[in-house]
Scaffold this motif. Structure first.
Motif, mmCIF file in Angstrom:
data_model
loop_
_atom_site.group_PDB
_atom_site.id
_atom_site.type_symbol
_atom_site.label_atom_id
_atom_site.label_comp_id
_atom_site.label_asym_id
_atom_site.label_seq_id
_atom_site.Cartn_x
_atom_site.Cartn_y
_atom_site.Cartn_z
ATOM 1 N N VAL A 146 -18.047 -22.599 -37.056
ATOM 2 C CA VAL A 146 -18.681 -22.839 -35.765
ATOM 3 C C VAL A 146 -18.071 -21.958 -34.668
ATOM 4 O O VAL A 146 -18.799 -21.241 -33.984
ATOM 5 N N PRO A 147 -16.746 -21.960 -34.506
ATOM 6 C CA PRO A 147 -16.185 -21.079 -33.474
ATOM 7 C C PRO A 147 -16.518 -19.609 -33.721
ATOM 8 O O PRO A 147 -16.889 -18.895 -32.789
ATOM 9 N N TRP A 187 -21.839 -14.971 -28.518
ATOM 10 C CA TRP A 187 -21.489 -14.937 -27.093
ATOM 11 C C TRP A 187 -21.033 -13.542 -26.673
ATOM 12 O O TRP A 187 -21.402 -13.069 -25.604
ATOM 13 N N SER A 188 -20.252 -12.874 -27.533
ATOM 14 C CA SER A 188 -19.687 -11.594 -27.131
ATOM 15 C C SER A 188 -20.265 -10.467 -27.962
ATOM 16 O O SER A 188 -20.104 -10.417 -29.176
ATOM 17 N N LEU A 238 -27.027 -17.597 -34.564
ATOM 18 C CA LEU A 238 -28.456 -17.588 -34.215
ATOM 19 C C LEU A 238 -28.738 -18.619 -33.125
ATOM 20 O O LEU A 238 -29.558 -18.400 -32.242
ATOM 21 N N GLY A 239 -28.032 -19.757 -33.194
ATOM 22 C CA GLY A 239 -28.194 -20.801 -32.184
ATOM 23 C C GLY A 239 -27.846 -20.284 -30.806
ATOM 24 O O GLY A 239 -28.592 -20.497 -29.844
ATOM 25 N N VAL A 253 -22.494 -24.164 -25.986
ATOM 26 C CA VAL A 253 -22.205 -25.106 -27.076
ATOM 27 C C VAL A 253 -23.329 -26.141 -27.239
ATOM 28 O O VAL A 253 -23.904 -26.247 -28.324
ATOM 29 N N PRO A 254 -23.689 -26.898 -26.177
ATOM 30 C CA PRO A 254 -24.766 -27.878 -26.403
ATOM 31 C C PRO A 254 -26.095 -27.218 -26.738
ATOM 32 O O PRO A 254 -26.872 -27.754 -27.525
ATOM 33 N N GLY A 255 -26.354 -26.041 -26.161
ATOM 34 C CA GLY A 255 -27.630 -25.376 -26.398
ATOM 35 C C GLY A 255 -27.785 -24.913 -27.835
ATOM 36 O O GLY A 255 -28.894 -24.833 -28.357
ATOM 37 N N SER A 256 -26.662 -24.609 -28.494
ATOM 38 C CA SER A 256 -26.799 -24.129 -29.868
ATOM 39 C C SER A 256 -26.651 -25.254 -30.888
ATOM 40 O O SER A 256 -26.788 -25.018 -32.090
#
Lengths: 448, 290
Positions: A267-268, A275-276, A331-332, A360-363
């Motif tokens: 997950v991380p 993100w990057s 992908l999330g 985080v919540p969005g994915s």
């Protein structure tokens, strides 16, 4: 009020009329159909009084043709008490208000009119069955009354009904229970049972009744079940032997470790990949090179790398899960609508907060899809790993039973594997539903 | 709870000056100039409405005002200070709903103060006040997808206002709502503006919306965007929709604006813009009535 005949009306015509009527304009087709089913048509002659103020408020009316004069009684405090109603107008909405058992207005036909009438209580029942849509209809009623008559008290009441519609709205864990009860009422579980019966019936038929050539060596369902349920199993493994549970527990424990390890690392990694841009450019090529390598190809390396067999098995089980989780998480993150990120910056978030509160919540929906896949591939890889190097576990059972010609035991191992795998997938799904109540509601709305 | 008892933060209204701003997109030789030498002021405490044919670069200007992008040329100043990035001083309510779908109405409204670590009892009281103000008290625990379009827009207004920005920027916020909801939203929004006296900048393509809401109306040209005309809409507040229909001044403003928009639309009509065609048609209808 002159007794007018209620005549049936064709559903299609009724749906057409409802679609042109403000409170029902946005209602979904299936719900419209159910509302249409409780509607009647009636004709009035010029001069007929439809109802007097104070009369019982039973039906709601929609004008299809003609003209009706509608006068609210003074006690209602309407800003515009008089109104001539024409095609598409709705009146008699006192029928929807529980605290108002009587008519608030007088309605007189001034030009021969065709109207639709719907019993208020029946309509409320239909709306209650679909609280979200019911809500929309009620709030549109409120809007309509505001616009056409400006009657503050009545609007407050309609809002009250809103709340009632939602009183039985599922909250928290109840959403999950609610889904279970919905599921039991749907044809799904029964189709599932039929499907399973066909499968097991086919097995019985092909192996034990027809004895088809391909199936000659296969153990029949009765043999397997007898062995499985036997206190003294011929081949040593049944629900009465402790060993059976030891194998299950060892496999579950391995999958659990591998799954949590894959989640904790995957997950991380996926979040940062999404993100990057720079991090992705650095890591993703390596990731995509390693990902397609089948688990079996990793076996020799795993055995060389890890001295202890147990660690090697867990490593092999972990690998595919890790890739599935990381990829789906990435992908999330990439699926998140940019407007959420913009809004968050606008509201004063810094980068860390955008990451924690938006990314985080969005994915999460994608992450949980990833976790479901992850748990599936974990079982898949586990069996491969246990077949190669294991001491216990369901994969080991299947493999050793093959080499020692214990065919019924193979089948017992396979079915147990399927059942345990199914349960773990379901657990991940339930956990996901519980953590993403918002998502569930979104999907439930979409299904209407 | 009486509205008077809520300790509402004092509104410090800002003023934005846009000076000679240009912005192009694309590689040098293919660059398309979307905004060119644009000059205007969003006056303190007023509701300025920007109207222009759709696709005329209004959204680009909004992104510049919000600080998501920087102008190629010229400057944008908030009370004399150049804008360097997004900030809660200039809150933008975007065209698309950007309520976080994973948060309830209440949590969405409180997002800004929480993100900045500024939640005090006063903030919570103000949030409560705004929730009532936008009529969503019953919907506090609902998720955005459970709200209707109009409710979502109202929740978004509340989410912006709780941050007490110096200027609120709204990019076609009521687009896509049905006609009736839209009119109700105008009254809601006008009421919120009249009570706060905050600087507001509102972008739209709807002439009725513009005339009803505006203190000042900026009419934009087609791409590259510039201000074509400024009309002061000196119709007294509070305004009611019914009054606006019968107000001679409002109708005169509308005709004046439509005439200019019509000219702009005609210019791009030859370029086959659908939006322009809509404007021409709308204008023809109004002229026929007048």
């Amino acid at each position: 009020m002159p007794q007018q005949d209620k005549q049936p009306i064709s559903p299609d015509m009724m749906i057409g009329i409802l679609k042109a009527t403000m409170p029902f304009q946005v209602v979904s087709e299936p719900l419209l159909r159910r509302i249409a089913a409780i509607g009647w048509k009636t004709t009035f002659r010029a001069g007929d009084t439809l109802y007097e103020a104070g009369g019982p408020a039973d039906d709601l009316f929609i004008v299809v043709a003609g003209k009706i004069d509608h006068e609210l009684q003074p006690g209602v405090h309407a800003r515009r008490p008089m109104k001539t109603l024409v095609e598409g107008d709705v009146f008699g909405w006192a029928a929807l208000l529980e605290k108002v058992p009587n008519r608030l207005a007088k309605a007189v036909c001034t030009e021969d009119a065709l109207v639709i009438r719907i019993n208020g209580e029946e309509l409320l029942k239909v709306l209650e069955s679909d609280p979200n849509a019911g809500d929309v209809v009620m709030s549109r009623f409120a809007t309509m009354i505001t616009r056409d008559y400006t009657v503050p008290d009545l609007i407050a009441q309609l809002r009250g009904i809103h709340r009632k519609l939602h009183a039985r709205d599922p909250q928290g864990m109840n959403v999950t229970l609610y889904r279970v009860s919905r599921w039991l009422k749907s044809p799904k579980p029964y189709l599932m049972l039929i499907g399973l019966s066909i499968f097991f019936g086919g097995w019985y038929l092909f192996v034990e009744v027809l004895r088809l050539p391909r199936f000659r060596e296969m153990p029949g369902i009765t043999t397997v079940v007898a062995e499985w349920m036997s206190p003294n199993p011929t081949y040593g493994l049944s629900i009465y032997t402790g060993e059976y549970y030891q194998h299950i527990l060892v496999s579950i424990w391995r999958v659990t470790q591998a799954f949590f390890l894959a989640t904790a690392l995957g997950v991380p990694l996926g979040l940062f990949l999404g993100w990057s841009r720079k991090f992705k450019d650095l890591v993703f090529p390596v990731f995509e090179t390693l990902r397609p390598i089948p688990i079996l190809a990793w076996v020799p390396i795993a055995i060389v790398m890890f001295v202890a067999t147990e660690s090697a098995v867990i490593f092999l089980t972990f690998l595919a899960s890790f890739f599935a989780t990381a990829l789906n998480t990435m992908l999330g993150v990439e699926s998140i609508d940019e407007s959420y990120v913009r809004a968050a910056y606008c509201l004063g978030s810094n980068e860390r907060q955008v990451f924690l509160h938006v990314i985080v919540p969005g994915s999460l929906p994608f992450i949980f899809t990833g976790l479901q896949i992850s748990v599936g591939v974990a079982w898949f890889s586990l069996v491969a790993a246990e077949m190669v190097s294991g001491q216990y576990g369901l994969g080991y059972v299947i493999n050793t039973s093959y080499t020692t010609v214990k065919y019924p035991t193979i089948i017992i191992g396979m079915i147990t594997l399927g059942a345990v795998g199914y349960v773990t997938s379901a657990m991940v799904r339930v956990a996901g539903d519980y953590m993403m109540q918002w998502r569930l509601r979104e999907l439930a709305m979409g299904a209407n | 709870m009486s509205e008077n008892h809520v300790p509402r933060p004092v509104v410090a209204s800002g003023e934005i000056a846009v000076r000679g701003v240009s912005k192009s997109y694309g590689e040098a030789h293919l660059a398309r100039e979307v905004v060119k030498d644009c000059d205007f002021t969003i006056e303190r405490g007023k509701l300025t409405v920007m109207i222009g044919p759709s696709g005329c670069g209004k959204s680009t200007l909004i992104r510049l005002l919000a600080g998501f992008e920087m102008p190629d040329k010229g400057s944008i100043l908030l009370d004399g200070q150049p804008i360097t990035g997004p900030s809660r001083d200039r809150l933008v309510v975007f065209q698309e709903t950007a309520l976080f779908p994973w948060l309830t109405t209440w949590d969405n409204i409180l997002y800004g103060p929480r993100a900045r670590g500024e939640v005090t009892p006063q903030t919570l009281e103000f949030a409560e006040f705004l929730l009532n103000k936008v009529g969503l008290r019953e919907f506090r625990h609902k998720y955005p997808t459970q709200l209707s379009g109009g409710m979502q827009r109202r929740a978004e207004l509340a989410r912006a206002m709780i941050n007490n920005p110096q200027i609120m920027i709204l990019d076609e916020p009521f687009r896509g709502l049905d006609a009736m909801t839209k009119e109700l939203m105008w009254e809601y929004y006008a009421n919120l503006y009249e009570e706060s006296g905050r600087t507001n900048f509102f972008v739209t393509t709807d002439i009725d919306e513009a005339v009803f809401l505006a203190d000042r109306m900026l009419i934009m040209t087609n791409i590259p965007t510039q201000v074509r005309a400024v009309i002061e809409v000196d119709v007294p507040r509070p305004r009611r929709l019914a009054d606006m229909v019968t107000s001679d001044r409002a109708n005169a403003v509308k005709m004046e604006a439509l005439a200019i928009l019509h000219e702009e639309a005609m210019k791009s009509f030859s370029r086959g813009s659908k939006a322009a065609a809509d404007f021409v048609e709308a204008y023809a209808r109004r002229s026929a009535k007048a």
